[in-house]
Design a protein around this motif. Structure first.
Motif, PDB file in Angstrom:
ATOM      1  N   HIS A  33       0.810  -1.222   0.000  1.00 36.71           N
ATOM      2  CA  HIS A  33       0.000   0.000   0.000  1.00 36.71           C
ATOM      3  C   HIS A  33       0.841   1.270   0.000  1.00 36.71           C
ATOM      4  O   HIS A  33       0.287   2.363  -0.052  1.00 36.71           O
ATOM      5  N   GLN A  34       2.157   1.135   0.046  1.00 39.25           N
ATOM      6  CA  GLN A  34       3.008   2.317   0.007  1.00 39.25           C
ATOM      7  C   GLN A  34       3.198   2.779  -1.433  1.00 39.25           C
ATOM      8  O   GLN A  34       3.233   1.964  -2.354  1.00 39.25           O
ATOM      9  N   SER A  35       3.357   4.079  -1.597  1.00 42.14           N
ATOM     10  CA  SER A  35       3.663   4.587  -2.925  1.00 42.14           C
ATOM     11  C   SER A  35       5.138   4.314  -3.244  1.00 42.14           C
ATOM     12  O   SER A  35       5.923   3.964  -2.361  1.00 42.14           O
ATOM     13  N   LYS A  36       5.494   4.485  -4.503  1.00 45.48           N
ATOM     14  CA  LYS A  36       6.875   4.223  -4.917  1.00 45.48           C
ATOM     15  C   LYS A  36       7.856   5.136  -4.195  1.00 45.48           C
ATOM     16  O   LYS A  36       8.913   4.705  -3.752  1.00 45.48           O
ATOM     17  N   THR A  37       7.496   6.407  -4.048  1.00 42.85           N
ATOM     18  CA  THR A  37       8.422   7.336  -3.400  1.00 42.85           C
ATOM     19  C   THR A  37       8.555   7.038  -1.917  1.00 42.85           C
ATOM     20  O   THR A  37       9.625   7.211  -1.353  1.00 42.85           O
ATOM     21  N   GLU A  38       7.490   6.584  -1.269  1.00 40.62           N
ATOM     22  CA  GLU A  38       7.593   6.227   0.142  1.00 40.62           C
ATOM     23  C   GLU A  38       8.507   5.021   0.328  1.00 40.62           C
ATOM     24  O   GLU A  38       9.255   4.941   1.288  1.00 40.62           O
ATOM     25  N   TRP A  39       8.438   4.078  -0.590  1.00 38.46           N
ATOM     26  CA  TRP A  39       9.248   2.872  -0.473  1.00 38.46           C
ATOM     27  C   TRP A  39      10.714   3.152  -0.774  1.00 38.46           C
ATOM     28  O   TRP A  39      11.600   2.632  -0.117  1.00 38.46           O
ATOM     29  N   LYS A  44      11.460  10.922   1.882  1.00 40.15           N
ATOM     30  CA  LYS A  44      10.959  11.542   0.639  1.00 40.15           C
ATOM     31  C   LYS A  44      11.882  12.637   0.120  1.00 40.15           C
ATOM     32  O   LYS A  44      11.445  13.564  -0.522  1.00 40.15           O
ATOM     33  N   LYS A  47      14.844  10.477  -5.043  1.00 40.74           N
ATOM     34  CA  LYS A  47      14.201   9.513  -5.926  1.00 40.74           C
ATOM     35  C   LYS A  47      15.027   8.233  -5.931  1.00 40.74           C
ATOM     36  O   LYS A  47      16.070   8.156  -5.313  1.00 40.74           O
TER      37      LYS A  47
END
Length: 68
Positions: A33-39, A44, A47
């Motif tokens: 459920h995490q976004s790509k940037t969070e992972w 944050k 990149k």
């Protein structure tokens, strides 16, 4: 201690691959459920590519293989 047989070596290798696959799938399922940037960066601020290049430049990859 002698050298393990080919069958024993293959068993160790494929069990290790299987363990990595199971652990990787579990981590992916937990973080689904995490976004790509969070992972890629918990704060944050970076990149994916700069974060990977910083990891390589810091020497963590080399240190991890030397201590293994």
């Amino acid at each position: 201690m002698g050298v393990p047989s080919t069958q024993a070596s293959n068993a160790i290798i494929y069990l290790t691959y299987g363990a990595f696959l199971v652990v990787g799938c579990y981590i992916a399922w937990r973080l689904r459920h995490q976004s790509k940037t969070e992972w890629l960066s918990s704060n944050k601020s970076q990149k994916g590519i700069p974060l990977a290049l910083n990891f390589i430049a810091s020497g963590e990859c080399i240190r991890a293989t030397l201590h293994a």
